[in-house]
Scaffold this active site. Structure first.
Site, PDB file in Angstrom:
ATOM      1  N   LYS A 127      64.681  35.022  34.250  1.00 55.80           N
ATOM      2  CA  LYS A 127      63.234  34.794  34.372  1.00 55.80           C
ATOM      3  C   LYS A 127      62.996  33.924  35.592  1.00 55.80           C
ATOM      4  O   LYS A 127      63.882  33.164  35.991  1.00 55.80           O
ATOM      5  CB  LYS A 127      62.694  34.080  33.114  1.00 55.80           C
ATOM      6  N   ASP A 167      54.911  39.292  35.403  1.00 52.74           N
ATOM      7  CA  ASP A 167      54.635  38.553  34.155  1.00 52.74           C
ATOM      8  C   ASP A 167      53.233  37.965  34.354  1.00 52.74           C
ATOM      9  O   ASP A 167      52.487  38.439  35.233  1.00 52.74           O
ATOM     10  CB  ASP A 167      55.689  37.460  33.909  1.00 52.74           C
TER      11      ASP A 167
HETATM   12  P1  NDP Z   1      48.324  38.624  32.689  1.00 54.97           P
HETATM   13  O1  NDP Z   1      48.389  37.556  33.701  1.00 54.97           O
HETATM   14  O2  NDP Z   1      47.988  40.003  33.110  1.00 54.97           O
HETATM   15  O3  NDP Z   1      47.281  38.218  31.530  1.00 54.97           O
HETATM   16  C1  NDP Z   1      47.440  37.041  30.790  1.00 54.97           C
HETATM   17  C2  NDP Z   1      46.275  36.921  29.829  1.00 54.97           C
HETATM   18  O4  NDP Z   1      46.539  35.834  28.945  1.00 54.97           O
HETATM   19  C3  NDP Z   1      44.967  36.611  30.518  1.00 54.97           C
HETATM   20  O5  NDP Z   1      43.905  37.146  29.780  1.00 54.97           O
HETATM   21  C4  NDP Z   1      44.939  35.076  30.502  1.00 54.97           C
HETATM   22  O6  NDP Z   1      43.652  34.519  30.584  1.00 54.97           O
HETATM   23  C5  NDP Z   1      45.554  34.802  29.156  1.00 54.97           C
HETATM   24  N1  NDP Z   1      46.220  33.477  29.199  1.00 54.97           N
HETATM   25  C6  NDP Z   1      47.173  33.100  30.047  1.00 54.97           C
HETATM   26  N2  NDP Z   1      47.518  31.816  29.844  1.00 54.97           N
HETATM   27  C7  NDP Z   1      46.763  31.396  28.847  1.00 54.97           C
HETATM   28  C8  NDP Z   1      46.651  30.167  28.178  1.00 54.97           C
HETATM   29  N3  NDP Z   1      47.393  29.110  28.505  1.00 54.97           N
HETATM   30  N4  NDP Z   1      45.795  30.116  27.177  1.00 54.97           N
HETATM   31  C9  NDP Z   1      45.045  31.167  26.817  1.00 54.97           C
HETATM   32  N5  NDP Z   1      45.094  32.355  27.427  1.00 54.97           N
HETATM   33  C10 NDP Z   1      45.942  32.474  28.427  1.00 54.97           C
HETATM   34  O7  NDP Z   1      49.739  38.575  31.937  1.00 54.97           O
HETATM   35  P2  NDP Z   1      50.437  39.697  31.061  1.00 54.97           P
HETATM   36  O8  NDP Z   1      49.447  40.475  30.316  1.00 54.97           O
HETATM   37  O9  NDP Z   1      51.407  40.383  31.930  1.00 54.97           O
HETATM   38  O10 NDP Z   1      51.311  38.805  30.060  1.00 54.97           O
HETATM   39  C11 NDP Z   1      50.793  38.353  28.797  1.00 54.97           C
HETATM   40  C12 NDP Z   1      51.945  37.944  27.905  1.00 54.97           C
HETATM   41  O11 NDP Z   1      52.817  39.066  27.697  1.00 54.97           O
HETATM   42  C13 NDP Z   1      52.853  36.834  28.448  1.00 54.97           C
HETATM   43  O12 NDP Z   1      53.337  36.063  27.362  1.00 54.97           O
HETATM   44  C14 NDP Z   1      54.007  37.600  29.071  1.00 54.97           C
HETATM   45  O13 NDP Z   1      55.181  36.825  29.153  1.00 54.97           O
HETATM   46  C15 NDP Z   1      54.151  38.727  28.050  1.00 54.97           C
HETATM   47  N6  NDP Z   1      54.841  39.914  28.527  1.00 54.97           N
HETATM   48  C16 NDP Z   1      54.381  40.599  29.629  1.00 54.97           C
HETATM   49  C17 NDP Z   1      55.030  41.749  30.034  1.00 54.97           C
HETATM   50  C18 NDP Z   1      54.496  42.598  31.129  1.00 54.97           C
HETATM   51  O14 NDP Z   1      55.020  43.717  31.314  1.00 54.97           O
HETATM   52  N7  NDP Z   1      53.478  42.191  31.862  1.00 54.97           N
HETATM   53  C19 NDP Z   1      56.269  42.207  29.370  1.00 54.97           C
HETATM   54  C20 NDP Z   1      56.613  41.460  28.187  1.00 54.97           C
HETATM   55  C21 NDP Z   1      55.935  40.342  27.827  1.00 54.97           C
HETATM   56  P3  NDP Z   1      43.181  33.835  31.956  1.00 54.97           P
HETATM   57  O15 NDP Z   1      42.817  34.987  32.852  1.00 54.97           O
HETATM   58  O16 NDP Z   1      42.017  33.023  31.569  1.00 54.97           O
HETATM   59  O17 NDP Z   1      44.322  33.030  32.473  1.00 54.97           O
END
Ligand code: NDP
Length: 446
Positions: A127, A167
């Site tokens: 990571k 991510d």
């Molecule tokens: P994005 O950056 O596309 O989206 C993240 C989302 O989560 C946004 O809506 C964001 O809101 C919200 N968010 C982030 N941080 C916080 C916080 N501290 N509190 C509340 N809301 C929060 O990321 P992904 O969709 O790619 O990733 C989301 C999750 O999925 C993560 O845990 C990641 O590790 C996991 N994941 C992702 C993969 C992928 O293929 N992308 C694969 C496997 C797991 P805001 O815009 O306000 O920050």
């Protein structure tokens, strides 16, 4: 947990990693599931697999200087943890978020070892990330940051060494800038990053893969328990990459998604979330979910992202970030009739929330199994790059579906074999661990 060997290793982990609560949380959860395995396998104790698996192969920390649009030099901190390459080259995403520090990257890298093992593809765990905040930055600032990040990282990665991906905060735009800089520095066109754009080696269905995969896994879990998505009310936290495509797939499987969020608050739409609007809002306009309510009469916006768990639903899909569902949130879900929580984000449930799920006999799909579709499809992107071939959307989606079915079957059967039927968290930890542990043992003390 009463096993002395395990308690000793856990005590060392705590002593060696002070100030990293997320990492300790992830290790403790895995260890609690592994006790019956360790009891049965004295050879793993002799090979000291646990103490070796909790220690990363290497941790790289570096300076990321870049120039903002006003001409000022900004400095961020970059990280890459190459955790374990027993079963394949290191693989794992890059997180760009101000909350990033070593403990976050370490917990994510540790989880990634077992997740990648569950996919059945040959990928080790890694990571990376930075405390850089992409929010509010111009395209040029994002580009200069990404180029500077790769100026150091390029010397540590390679298509058969370590293949990073996206991510939180790292989507197709950031991967594109990183890929361009890697190519410039090395003069080599290789599948060095996954999540690339389709015209330059990306895989169709990679964008959708984590969200779709989450729904495929959840569908299997529901089916095994006599249920399905059809006619069910679903709440999804987040509105990023994972959340969006979980919403689309859940809707196509017959569910009604009534709420989604960002880090400021959540929107509730009793008519069901308008996916096309939300996709455009997040992917094109890069807006906030608050705007959704303004454009959809009958929907409401509420400040505070955790309040979303008070919305009554049958199925909850946390797809935002770690420790999103705490004990009160889990209790609210259970009290309102939620019977299934399946995790799109990494470690979105606190240990206390997980206890609530089990106490209420809820179905629980743990992240390292339920969200493995993203990295699995990254593995498929690596295959296509190596073969110099591109599969159709349908071909990739079908492979992804098959992988998610197999992951559920592996979790289910490990949970039964080790006397915890229906505990898919234990099943995922055990099934993911066994393959890596056997590989480490076979390769000797290295
Ligand atoms: P994005 O950056 O596309 O989206 C993240 C989302 O989560 C946004 O809506 C964001 O809101 C919200 N968010 C982030 N941080 C916080 C916080 N501290 N509190 C509340 N809301 C929060 O990321 P992904 O969709 O790619 O990733 C989301 C999750 O999925 C993560 O845990 C990641 O590790 C996991 N994941 C992702 C993969 C992928 O293929 N992308 C694969 C496997 C797991 P805001 O815009 O306000 O920050």
């Amino acid at each position: 947990m009463t096993n002395k060997y395990m308690l000793d290793v856990l005590a060392k982990v705590k002593a060696r990693n002070p100030g990293e609560p997320e990492f300790i949380q992830a290790v403790t959860e895995v260890f609690e599931s592994l006790e019956p395995v360790i009891e049965k396998r004295p050879d793993f104790v002799k090979a000291n697999i646990l103490e070796r698996i909790v220690e990363p192969d290497r941790q790289i920390i570096f300076r990321v200087p870049w120039v903002d649009d006003q001409g000022n030099i900004q400095v961020n901190r970059g990280f890459r943890i190459q955790y374990n390459d027993a079963i394949g080259p290191y693989k794992g995403g890059i997180r760009l978020h101000p909350s990033v520090y070593m403990g976050i990257i370490k917990f994510l890298g540790f989880e990634q070892i077992f997740k990648n093992s569950l996919t059945t593809l040959p990928m080790g765990g890694a990571k990376g990330g930075s405390d850089f905040d992409p929010k509010g930055k111009s395209d040029n600032e994002i580009m200069r940051f990404c180029q500077s990040f790769i100026n150091e990282l390029y010397r540590h990665i390679g298509k058969d060494i370590d293949v990073p991906a996206g991510d939180i905060g790292t989507g197709a735009r950031e991967i594109g800038y990183m890929f361009g800089q890697y190519k410039k520095l090395t003069g080599e066109w290789s599948g060095i990053l996954t999540g690339k754009g389709i015209p330059y080696g990306g895989s169709l269905a990679r964008t959708e893969a984590t969200g779709y995969g989450l729904c495929y896994f959840t569908e299997e879990m529901l089916k095994a328990n006599g249920k399905s998505f059809k006619g069910q009310t679903v709440v999804i936290s987040g509105s990023g990459n994972v959340a969006l495509y979980a919403c689309q797939k859940a809707q196509s499987l017959g569910a009604k998604v009534v709420a989604m969020s960002d880090s400021n608050g959540y929107v509730y739409d009793p008519n069901g979330i308008d996916f096309a609007y939300m996709k455009n809002l997040k992917e094109v306009r890069r807006g906030r979910v608050k705007e959704y309510a303004a454009d959809h009469p009958g929907s409401t916006y509420t400040e505070g992202y955790r309040n979303i768990w008070k919305v009554p639903c049958h199925i909850a899909l946390p797809c935002a970030t770690q420790n999103d569902i705490d004990k009160p949130s889990a209790e609210a879900l259970a009290a309102n009739g939620c019977y299934c929580v399946s995790e799109g984000a990494n470690m979105p449930s606190t240990p206390e929330a997980i206890e609530v799920y089990f106490a209420n006999k809820m179905l629980y799909g743990p992240a390292k199994a339920a969200n493995a579709g993203g990295v699995a499809t990254s593995g498929l992107e690596m295959c296509q790059n190596s073969m110099r071939l591109s599969w159709t959307f349908e071909e990739v989606d079908e492979k992804l579906h098959g992988i998610m079915k197999n992951i559920f079957a592996a979790c289910d059967s490990a949970s039964k074999e080790y006397g915890m039927p229906g505990n898919y968290m234990a099943g995922a930890n055990i099934a993911g661990f066994l393959k890596v542990a056997e590989a480490m043992k076979a390769q000797g003390c290295v």
